[in-house]
Structures are given as structure tokens and as C-alpha cells.
Design a protein around this motif. Structure first.
Motif, PDB file in Angstrom:
ATOM      1  N   ASP A 183      28.107   1.513  12.248  1.00 33.30           N
ATOM      2  CA  ASP A 183      29.378   2.199  12.009  1.00 33.30           C
ATOM      3  C   ASP A 183      29.210   3.698  11.752  1.00 33.30           C
ATOM      4  N   SER A 184      27.995   4.198  11.852  1.00 28.54           N
ATOM      5  CA  SER A 184      27.758   5.633  11.673  1.00 28.54           C
ATOM      6  C   SER A 184      28.297   6.403  12.882  1.00 28.54           C
ATOM      7  N   LYS A 185      28.875   7.581  12.631  1.00 25.27           N
ATOM      8  CA  LYS A 185      29.411   8.406  13.726  1.00 25.27           C
ATOM      9  C   LYS A 185      28.296   9.143  14.460  1.00 25.27           C
ATOM     10  N   ASN A 186      27.157   9.334  13.816  1.00 23.86           N
ATOM     11  CA  ASN A 186      26.010   9.966  14.451  1.00 23.86           C
ATOM     12  C   ASN A 186      24.758   9.233  13.991  1.00 23.86           C
ATOM     13  N   GLN A 187      24.182   8.415  14.884  1.00 23.06           N
ATOM     14  CA  GLN A 187      23.053   7.569  14.521  1.00 23.06           C
ATOM     15  C   GLN A 187      21.696   8.263  14.686  1.00 23.06           C
ATOM     16  N   GLY A 188      21.677   9.504  14.975  1.00 24.90           N
ATOM     17  CA  GLY A 188      20.417  10.206  15.173  1.00 24.90           C
ATOM     18  C   GLY A 188      20.238  10.555  16.642  1.00 24.90           C
ATOM     19  N   ASN A 189      19.422  11.567  16.898  1.00 23.00           N
ATOM     20  CA  ASN A 189      19.281  12.088  18.255  1.00 23.00           C
ATOM     21  C   ASN A 189      18.760  11.063  19.257  1.00 23.00           C
ATOM     22  N   PHE A 190      17.774  10.265  18.874  1.00 24.96           N
ATOM     23  CA  PHE A 190      17.201   9.308  19.821  1.00 24.96           C
ATOM     24  C   PHE A 190      18.237   8.275  20.254  1.00 24.96           C
ATOM     25  N   LEU A 191      18.884   7.628  19.298  1.00 25.75           N
ATOM     26  CA  LEU A 191      19.859   6.593  19.652  1.00 25.75           C
ATOM     27  C   LEU A 191      21.071   7.174  20.377  1.00 25.75           C
ATOM     28  N   GLU A 192      21.514   8.342  19.951  1.00 28.43           N
ATOM     29  CA  GLU A 192      22.656   8.962  20.616  1.00 28.43           C
ATOM     30  C   GLU A 192      22.296   9.351  22.057  1.00 28.43           C
ATOM     31  N   LEU A 193      21.092   9.881  22.260  1.00 29.07           N
ATOM     32  CA  LEU A 193      20.658  10.254  23.603  1.00 29.07           C
ATOM     33  C   LEU A 193      20.489   9.018  24.481  1.00 29.07           C
ATOM     34  N   LEU A 194      19.986   7.935  23.907  1.00 28.10           N
ATOM     35  CA  LEU A 194      19.847   6.690  24.654  1.00 28.10           C
ATOM     36  C   LEU A 194      21.216   6.144  25.065  1.00 28.10           C
ATOM     37  N   LYS A 195      22.196   6.229  24.169  1.00 22.43           N
ATOM     38  CA  LYS A 195      23.566   5.818  24.521  1.00 22.43           C
ATOM     39  C   LYS A 195      24.112   6.690  25.644  1.00 22.43           C
ATOM     40  N   TRP A 196      23.864   7.994  25.556  1.00 19.72           N
ATOM     41  CA  TRP A 196      24.331   8.913  26.598  1.00 19.72           C
ATOM     42  C   TRP A 196      23.683   8.561  27.938  1.00 19.72           C
ATOM     43  N   HIS A 251      25.470   7.223  31.586  1.00 15.36           N
ATOM     44  CA  HIS A 251      25.339   7.976  32.833  1.00 15.36           C
ATOM     45  C   HIS A 251      24.397   7.346  33.848  1.00 15.36           C
ATOM     46  N   ASN A 252      23.858   6.180  33.539  1.00 21.22           N
ATOM     47  CA  ASN A 252      22.961   5.507  34.468  1.00 21.22           C
ATOM     48  C   ASN A 252      23.260   4.017  34.424  1.00 21.22           C
ATOM     49  N   ASN A 253      23.903   3.498  35.464  1.00 21.06           N
ATOM     50  CA  ASN A 253      24.328   2.097  35.491  1.00 21.06           C
ATOM     51  C   ASN A 253      23.155   1.120  35.413  1.00 21.06           C
ATOM     52  N   GLU A 254      22.045   1.471  36.046  1.00 22.74           N
ATOM     53  CA  GLU A 254      20.885   0.586  36.027  1.00 22.74           C
ATOM     54  C   GLU A 254      20.357   0.425  34.596  1.00 22.74           C
ATOM     55  N   ILE A 255      20.222   1.528  33.881  1.00 23.24           N
ATOM     56  CA  ILE A 255      19.750   1.478  32.494  1.00 23.24           C
ATOM     57  C   ILE A 255      20.785   0.802  31.613  1.00 23.24           C
ATOM     58  N   ASN A 256      22.056   1.090  31.834  1.00 28.03           N
ATOM     59  CA  ASN A 256      23.128   0.514  31.054  1.00 28.03           C
ATOM     60  C   ASN A 256      23.124  -1.009  31.170  1.00 28.03           C
ATOM     61  N   ALA A 257      22.932  -1.525  32.387  1.00 35.19           N
ATOM     62  CA  ALA A 257      22.946  -2.976  32.595  1.00 35.19           C
ATOM     63  C   ALA A 257      21.817  -3.651  31.824  1.00 35.19           C
TER      64      ALA A 257
END
Length: 170
Positions: free
Chosen positions: A140-153, A157-163
Motif C-alpha cells: 500500500d506504499s505510494k513509493n516502494q523504492g527505486n528498484f520495485l518502481e522501475l520494475l513496475k515501469w 512498457h514490455n508485454n513479454e516481461i509483464n506476462a
């Protein structure tokens, strides 16, 4: 015929190999017995039945055959733990190469995609000199840290990774 002890007429009995065929080793040179399992995979503990005799100097008290069974001990004994380590070592089906080879092609590909996605995020953060974490990485954190936020981003932006990452908590 095995050598007789100087005091008394006792000697090693070859019939003992029938009773303990898997682990009993006899040294002709030293006229002593050793435990094959414990010699190879000796636990660090001093709880061997018969002490270190079956590993270090050897066992040669031929009148005390019961010490062989004492050495084996119960299911959790040092000898039995060494036996299990030996059996695991010999069982090639448990070899890491064999286990990885049996993984399905799809599983291997998914692992490669997850690993490469994570490595890309790590590289980016290192290049930028950014921290990886924050104090609050809860869901429920609005900013989980750079690594997790970058991984979500990256997933956005990449359907293969998202799947692939949909099955994992990020």
C-alpha cells in the motif's frame, strides 16, 4: 586369515562384512576398521558411536563387536547422517545439472526473462547512482523504492516481461 592380536587370540572376522556390507572398510596395513560413510562425510560433532575411531585411527577392539552397532546408532546418528549425505552424493538424479535439465523449456525461458528484467533495472539504478530501496516497500506504499518502481515501469512498457512478472509479487 587376519592377524591375531598379541594379547589374546582375537582378530577381525570377515563375517562382519556380511553384517555391515555397505560401510565397513578394513585396512590390511593397519589391521583396523573404518566407516566408509563417516570417513567421506564426517559430521563436525563428536557424537560418533565409538568416537573418532571409525574415522581417524581406526577401530581394532575385536572383542567388542557390539561397538559396530553402537557406531551405526539410531536414525539420527552421526553415522546415519553421513550415510544420507553419501547416498545423496551418489544419486545422480539429484545432481543440480540434471535437475535444471529437466526443467521445461518454458520455465527456463520465463526464468531468463525475469532475470534479465531484474538485471536491467539494477544496471539502470547503478548507472544513475540511485538507491534501490525505501523504508516502506509494503503493497500500500505510494513509493516502494527505486528498484520495485522501475520494475513496475518496465512491466508496464514490455508485454513479454509483464506476462511473466504477473505471477510474482512486485
Amino acid at each position: 586369515m587376519y592377524p591375531q592380536k598379541e594379547f589374546g587370540n582375537s582378530s577381525f572376522k570377515s563375517s562382519w562384512f556380511n553384517e555391515f556390507p555397505d560401510w565397513l572398510e578394513y585396512s590390511i596395513e593397519k589391521d583396523t576398521l573404518f566407516c566408509f560413510y563417516c570417513y567421506l562425510f564426517k559430521p563436525n560433532s563428536e557424537e560418533h558411536g565409538g568416537g573418532n575411531a571409525f574415522v581417524g585411527g581406526g577401530f581394532s577392539n575385536w572383542k567388542k563387536k557390539e561397538r559396530l552397532q553402537t557406531h551405526v546408532g539410531k536414525s539420527g546418528s552421526a553415522h546415519n547422517r553421513a550415510r544420507i549425505k553419501y547416498e545423496t552424493f551418489v544419486n545422480q538424479k539429484q545432481n543440480i545439472d540434471c535437475v535444471l535439465f529437466k526443467k521445461s523449456k518454458r520455465t527456463k525461458e520465463e526464468y531468463r526473462i525475469r532475470l534479465n528484467g531484474s538485471i536491467d533495472c539494477v544496471r539502470f539504478l547503478l548507472w544513475q547512482g540511485l538507491s534501490f530501496r525505501r523504508n516502506d516497500e509494503s503493497e500500500d506504499s505510494k513509493n516502494q523504492g527505486n528498484f520495485l518502481e522501475l520494475l513496475k515501469w518496465l512491466c508496464d512498457h514490455n508485454n513479454e516481461i509483464n506476462a511473466i512478472f504477473l505471477n510474482y509479487c512486485i
